[in-house]
Design an enzyme around this catalytic site. Structure first.
Site, short mmCIF file in Angstrom:
data_model
loop_
_atom_site.label_atom_id
_atom_site.label_comp_id
_atom_site.label_asym_id
_atom_site.label_seq_id
_atom_site.Cartn_x
_atom_site.Cartn_y
_atom_site.Cartn_z
N ASP A 34 0.83 -1.20 0.00
CA ASP A 34 0.00 0.00 0.00
C ASP A 34 0.87 1.25 0.00
OD1 ASP A 34 -2.57 1.23 -0.04
OD2 ASP A 34 -2.47 1.57 2.12
N GLY A 121 1.14 -9.33 4.73
CA GLY A 121 2.19 -8.52 5.36
C GLY A 121 1.89 -8.30 6.82
#
Length: 165
Positions: A34, A121
């Site tokens: 992101d 993650g």
């Protein structure tokens, strides 16, 4: 049925109509994939995302790609589940992320899309289980998308995705 390709690399370098980012509910950007997408797209991406926030886990929304264009036209933001051991519906939420992202891609008339390994993650979803869910969900999806690229940033994720081909 879409063609599915597994590759290792940087999702911001993909040559697709839309990239998916593993977002947080605020859609303001974060770490991992992101953060990389937000850095590449520029500050306008956070502003556009914030205007659509909050986005609950399992849902997806689209914004323009800003600095990722012209090769990438859209960013699809989806919020994955935080891994809590697997007994709290995490697998269902993750599958919804992939399905909903493909629905949004269809709404955008995107012919190609690139996905990262959603929720593996900081959210802690085991990458082997996430790869299985990603591949089975995409294979079962009814979509107009012709090409789906699963982009692994690291070798472990790549191996798990390749094992599902």
């Amino acid at each position: 049925m879409a063609e599915i390709q597994v590759v290792r690399g940087d999702i911001t370098d993909e040559q697709v109509d839309a990239v998916v980012t593993a977002a947080n509910e605020s859609l303001l950007g974060g770490g991992g994939v992101d953060g990389a997408i937000h850095r590449a797209a520029g500050p306008e991406l956070a502003k556009a995302g914030a205007a659509q926030a909050p986005c609950p886990p399992g849902d997806a929304v689209a914004t323009p790609s800003f600095g990722l264009g012209p090769r990438i036209r859209h960013v699809i933001h989806t919020v994955g589940p935080v891994w809590e051991g697997g007994g709290h519906g995490e697998a269902d939420v993750l599958a919804r992320c992939y399905r909903r992202s493909l629905e949004v891609a269809d709404d955008l008339r995107a012919g190609s899309i690139a996905f990262p390994a959603i929720a593996t993650g900081i959210y802690g979803f085991p990458s082997d289980e996430a790869a299985r869910i990603a591949m089975s969900t995409i294979r079962a999806a009814h979509t107009q998308v012709q090409l789906v690229r699963l982009v692994a940033f690291d070798e472990e994720t790549y191996r798990h995705l390749k094992a599902q081909e």
